[in-house]
Write an enzyme that holds these catalytic residues in place. Sequence first.
Site, PDB file in Angstrom:
ATOM      1  N   ASP A   8      -6.981   5.879  10.984  1.00 35.81           N
ATOM      2  CA  ASP A   8      -7.550   4.612  11.457  1.00 35.81           C
ATOM      3  C   ASP A   8      -7.046   4.203  12.852  1.00 35.81           C
ATOM      4  O   ASP A   8      -5.866   3.904  13.033  1.00 35.81           O
ATOM      5  CB  ASP A   8      -7.208   3.472  10.486  1.00 35.81           C
ATOM      6  CG  ASP A   8      -7.539   3.802   9.031  1.00 35.81           C
ATOM      7  OD1 ASP A   8      -7.527   4.981   8.663  1.00 35.81           O
ATOM      8  OD2 ASP A   8      -7.798   2.854   8.274  1.00 35.81           O
ATOM      9  N   GLU A  39     -12.386   2.498  11.731  1.00 39.25           N
ATOM     10  CA  GLU A  39     -12.815   1.253  11.077  1.00 39.25           C
ATOM     11  C   GLU A  39     -12.123   0.017  11.630  1.00 39.25           C
ATOM     12  O   GLU A  39     -12.589  -1.096  11.413  1.00 39.25           O
ATOM     13  CB  GLU A  39     -12.605   1.346   9.558  1.00 39.25           C
ATOM     14  CG  GLU A  39     -11.144   1.338   9.161  1.00 39.25           C
ATOM     15  CD  GLU A  39     -10.871   0.616   7.847  1.00 39.25           C
ATOM     16  OE1 GLU A  39     -11.821   0.214   7.177  1.00 39.25           O
ATOM     17  OE2 GLU A  39      -9.687   0.444   7.520  1.00 39.25           O
ATOM     18  N   ASN A  40     -10.988   0.197  12.334  1.00 41.13           N
ATOM     19  CA  ASN A  40     -10.271  -0.961  12.896  1.00 41.13           C
ATOM     20  C   ASN A  40     -10.233  -0.926  14.418  1.00 41.13           C
ATOM     21  O   ASN A  40      -9.379  -1.558  15.052  1.00 41.13           O
ATOM     22  CB  ASN A  40      -8.828  -1.011  12.382  1.00 41.13           C
ATOM     23  CG  ASN A  40      -8.730  -0.907  10.883  1.00 41.13           C
ATOM     24  OD1 ASN A  40      -8.360   0.145  10.355  1.00 41.13           O
ATOM     25  ND2 ASN A  40      -9.086  -1.964  10.195  1.00 41.13           N
ATOM     26  N   ASN A  67     -13.568   0.126   4.530  1.00 35.69           N
ATOM     27  CA  ASN A  67     -13.948  -1.225   4.120  1.00 35.69           C
ATOM     28  C   ASN A  67     -14.270  -2.148   5.296  1.00 35.69           C
ATOM     29  O   ASN A  67     -14.983  -3.124   5.137  1.00 35.69           O
ATOM     30  CB  ASN A  67     -12.840  -1.852   3.252  1.00 35.69           C
ATOM     31  CG  ASN A  67     -11.473  -1.775   3.891  1.00 35.69           C
ATOM     32  OD1 ASN A  67     -11.039  -0.704   4.329  1.00 35.69           O
ATOM     33  ND2 ASN A  67     -10.770  -2.882   3.952  1.00 35.69           N
ATOM     34  N   HIS A  68     -13.745  -1.835   6.490  1.00 36.19           N
ATOM     35  CA  HIS A  68     -14.008  -2.714   7.649  1.00 36.19           C
ATOM     36  C   HIS A  68     -15.236  -2.308   8.466  1.00 36.19           C
ATOM     37  O   HIS A  68     -15.463  -2.873   9.540  1.00 36.19           O
ATOM     38  CB  HIS A  68     -12.782  -2.743   8.575  1.00 36.19           C
ATOM     39  CG  HIS A  68     -11.625  -3.489   7.990  1.00 36.19           C
ATOM     40  ND1 HIS A  68     -11.638  -4.859   7.805  1.00 36.19           N
ATOM     41  CD2 HIS A  68     -10.422  -3.066   7.528  1.00 36.19           C
ATOM     42  CE1 HIS A  68     -10.483  -5.240   7.268  1.00 36.19           C
ATOM     43  NE2 HIS A  68      -9.730  -4.165   7.087  1.00 36.19           N
ATOM     44  N   HIS A 153     -11.058   6.911   1.808  1.00 37.67           N
ATOM     45  CA  HIS A 153     -10.500   5.653   2.302  1.00 37.67           C
ATOM     46  C   HIS A 153     -10.090   4.819   1.101  1.00 37.67           C
ATOM     47  O   HIS A 153     -10.933   4.186   0.456  1.00 37.67           O
ATOM     48  CB  HIS A 153     -11.569   4.952   3.146  1.00 37.67           C
ATOM     49  CG  HIS A 153     -11.011   3.892   4.020  1.00 37.67           C
ATOM     50  ND1 HIS A 153     -10.394   4.174   5.213  1.00 37.67           N
ATOM     51  CD2 HIS A 153     -10.963   2.554   3.879  1.00 37.67           C
ATOM     52  CE1 HIS A 153     -10.003   3.049   5.771  1.00 37.67           C
ATOM     53  NE2 HIS A 153     -10.326   2.047   4.974  1.00 37.67           N
ATOM     54  N   HIS A 178      -6.732   4.481   5.276  1.00 37.52           N
ATOM     55  CA  HIS A 178      -6.743   3.057   4.884  1.00 37.52           C
ATOM     56  C   HIS A 178      -5.362   2.412   4.843  1.00 37.52           C
ATOM     57  O   HIS A 178      -5.243   1.256   5.210  1.00 37.52           O
ATOM     58  CB  HIS A 178      -7.453   2.814   3.554  1.00 37.52           C
ATOM     59  CG  HIS A 178      -7.383   1.389   3.086  1.00 37.52           C
ATOM     60  ND1 HIS A 178      -8.056   0.369   3.721  1.00 37.52           N
ATOM     61  CD2 HIS A 178      -6.700   0.793   2.056  1.00 37.52           C
ATOM     62  CE1 HIS A 178      -7.801  -0.789   3.086  1.00 37.52           C
ATOM     63  NE2 HIS A 178      -6.985  -0.544   2.085  1.00 37.52           N
ATOM     64  N   HIS A 180      -2.743   3.017   6.594  1.00 44.12           N
ATOM     65  CA  HIS A 180      -2.195   2.971   7.961  1.00 44.12           C
ATOM     66  C   HIS A 180      -0.779   3.533   8.074  1.00 44.12           C
ATOM     67  O   HIS A 180      -0.218   3.570   9.158  1.00 44.12           O
ATOM     68  CB  HIS A 180      -2.229   1.539   8.531  1.00 44.12           C
ATOM     69  CG  HIS A 180      -3.613   1.038   8.799  1.00 44.12           C
ATOM     70  ND1 HIS A 180      -3.873  -0.032   9.603  1.00 44.12           N
ATOM     71  CD2 HIS A 180      -4.812   1.471   8.364  1.00 44.12           C
ATOM     72  CE1 HIS A 180      -5.178  -0.260   9.655  1.00 44.12           C
ATOM     73  NE2 HIS A 180      -5.768   0.654   8.902  1.00 44.12           N
TER      74      HIS A 180
END
Length: 279
Positions: A8, A39-40, A67-68, A153, A178, A180
């Site tokens: 991520d 995603e981030n 999810n993001h 994830h 996910h 991190h």
Amino acid sequence: MRLLFLGDLVGRAGRSAAIEALPNLRERYALDFLVVNAENAAGGFGITEQILIELLDAGADVVTTGNHVFDQREALVFIERYDRLLRPINFPAGTPGKGAGLFKTASGKEVLVINTMGRVFMADLDDPFRAVERELDACRLKTGADAILIDFHAEATSEKEALGYFVDGRASALIGTHTHVPTADQRILPRGTAYISDAGMCGDFDSVLGMDKEEPLSRFLTKIPTGRFAPALGEATLCGVGIDVDDATGLARAIAPLRLGGRLSQTEPKFWLPDTETS
Ligand SMILES: [Fe+2]
Ligand SMILES: [Fe+2]
């Protein structure tokens, strides 16, 4: 085949470090295929079209999410225009975008990438095991694809290990994202699938999961939000894994972590470096 996966990207620190490093990493390891979870990437929440274009231009073959994925609302629209941007495959039917794709490398090899999301301590999505199995049944290793890479994830290491064993021998690699935080459990499973519970983030590790540490700390202490979560902006560590795939079988020969820059101890996949650098 040489596959590199980066975990991520968090905010400007992680995104800029990755965009700057991707061309060098491709060349240094003579990579065939490079996947990045972004995603981030946009201020810690989601991805914009501009960032996606910069990542693809820098040399990412595929960008995965989690999810993001739709935190930046524009992603709901532009995801339909980019085959190389994936969202978790087990989102509800009708969700924009796709969760898997078959991609060609420069040398003509085909790589199936599947992005899926866990359900333990996460949203109640469709079954990731069945969703992945449908893709693997439709596109088998060697007959349908030269390599198969799965970005799982998920929050729970139990769910990640279970899916790893579920696909063992049917995918080249299952890589967790996910949390991190990179895990130290990279290994080849008994039937030949490379596995790691979490690749770790690309971001500033002087932080709480990539976010400036003041707000998370204050929320743990007081339970009162005093501001927004904002990405930490110090030097990023790039975190990921290199996977060496056997061209004859499509299964993994080796997996090793990559951690470059920032505060974590530095390491890279030595099996791709010339002997002079490893001796
Ligand atoms: Fe993330
Ligand atoms: Fe996530």
